[in-house]
Design an enzyme around this catalytic site. Sequence first.
Site, PDB file in Angstrom:
ATOM      1  N   PHE A 150      37.633 102.207 -10.575  1.00  0.00           N
ATOM      2  CA  PHE A 150      37.354 101.172 -11.240  1.00  0.00           C
ATOM      3  C   PHE A 150      38.204 100.977 -12.635  1.00  0.00           C
ATOM      4  O   PHE A 150      38.535  99.999 -13.026  1.00  0.00           O
ATOM      5  CB  PHE A 150      35.865 101.602 -11.486  1.00  0.00           C
ATOM      6  CG  PHE A 150      35.357 100.409 -12.438  1.00  0.00           C
ATOM      7  CD1 PHE A 150      34.415  99.252 -12.027  1.00  0.00           C
ATOM      8  CD2 PHE A 150      35.288 100.546 -13.838  1.00  0.00           C
ATOM      9  CE1 PHE A 150      33.989  98.284 -12.593  1.00  0.00           C
ATOM     10  CE2 PHE A 150      34.780  99.613 -14.799  1.00  0.00           C
ATOM     11  CZ  PHE A 150      34.127  98.306 -14.250  1.00  0.00           C
ATOM     12  N   TYR A 159      39.488  92.939 -33.911  1.00  0.00           N
ATOM     13  CA  TYR A 159      39.280  92.196 -32.844  1.00  0.00           C
ATOM     14  C   TYR A 159      39.371  92.530 -31.322  1.00  0.00           C
ATOM     15  O   TYR A 159      38.154  92.406 -30.617  1.00  0.00           O
ATOM     16  CB  TYR A 159      40.106  90.771 -32.857  1.00  0.00           C
ATOM     17  CG  TYR A 159      39.918  89.869 -31.779  1.00  0.00           C
ATOM     18  CD1 TYR A 159      38.794  88.964 -31.856  1.00  0.00           C
ATOM     19  CD2 TYR A 159      40.590  89.786 -30.921  1.00  0.00           C
ATOM     20  CE1 TYR A 159      38.540  87.936 -30.957  1.00  0.00           C
ATOM     21  CE2 TYR A 159      40.469  88.879 -29.712  1.00  0.00           C
ATOM     22  CZ  TYR A 159      39.342  87.787 -29.845  1.00  0.00           C
ATOM     23  OH  TYR A 159      39.297  87.249 -28.785  1.00  0.00           O
TER      24      TYR A 159
END
Length: 451
Positions: free
Chosen positions: A322, A205
């Site tokens: 980032f 998931y």
Amino acid sequence: MAASTKAVSLFKRTLALSPPRGPPRALGRLRGGGRRVQQGGTAVPPPAPPPAAPRLQPPPCTPLCPQDSLGRGLRTCYRYLNQTSRSFAAVIQALDGELRHAVCIFYLVLRALDTIEDDMTISLDVKVPMLHEFHSYLYQPEWKYMESKEKDRQVLEDFPTISMEFRNLSKVYQDVISDICHKMGVGMAEFLEKKVDSQHEWDKYCHYVAGLVGIGLSRLFSASELEDPIVGQDTELANSMGLFLQKTNIIRDYLEDQLEGREFWPREVWSRYAKKLSDLAKPENIDMAVQCLNELITNALHHVPDVLTYLSRLKNQSVFNFCAIPQVMAIATLAACYNNKQVFRGVVKIRKGQAVTLMMDATNIQAVKAIMYQYVEEIYQKIPSTDPSSNKTQQVISSIRAMSLPGGSMASRHHYSPIYLSCAMLLAALSWQYLSTISKATEEYVQAGEN
């Protein structure tokens, strides 16, 4: 209960805090001040992390994304970016060159896909085919969806603008974005009514909603040639980057998800501690609940070595910032959550000043290693001797220590010029205040440009 009555992707479940209303106040979390108190009340000094790279004084520079050179479509996309993500907007707009636009469009496409998945007013017989086919809408200039009730529905209502800018990207970027969008849509559809039972399914998931984001971003980094091909090719490390963030979010947000009828903790783990996942929030079950929490945090910590290896390969400063900032936020969040009953009573957050310090520090691999070292030591000091997962927790922390200490086995990262590194540190300092003002400023600028 389904694993996701509202599946939430990595981009939406961000670790960054809401921006402060006033100027940030650095608390010096990583500077070793103060003393911690263990659960039993014994004061212990904070562990000394390995030496970090020297802090440089930042010269004046402006890290904002220039808007005056953008066409109307891209200006609109950046406006949507700032409206839908306070936390990712600043770091995306600090990326170098054409990579900035590619990641902006990537974000908006996934936000549109996520908005479809989240909208509970769309019936499954309509939603499932939409999720499977969503990647094809990128090549349909007129496609849009006007019936969503979600707060971010503007990315669906004005999808023609987003898809137009997608088609304006280089083909190498288009191929990555379309492929990840397709795989994520298929994965979201799979878990619409499926429970997260095993730890394997938990990983699956998290791969669909976060690991794929890490893989897609890594492929974009390499496609831009700002990073080496191996960054995009090593999907296992990129997947771990996403899983570490997503598992941290899921662990931290137990109570919020319970109140909204969502369940993301794997049954294989929580069923050893309670009959129902919701039972963990009952006061009489708090000891078992904390043991379950500690087991899941131990599971998440297994991704840290991959995170450090991934970051050690990066050579572009804007890409490093980032990637690194969310990861250090994650380890700080896990340290705050570990053995903490408050996870089942309210919200556990990183202090704002602590978050600012992390953003300013996480600009090179040695500093990130020092941060990781400090927070796993903090967890180590809190491990209860009676905790069922204590041995596993100690083992994974030992492996992280080995990579974090000076001389640990890890490929060294390229050295950056002092001026570039200084500008990057200023970016980290300014982006916190930038988060709270950029949305309004950008909207006003775009409106002025259109007038």
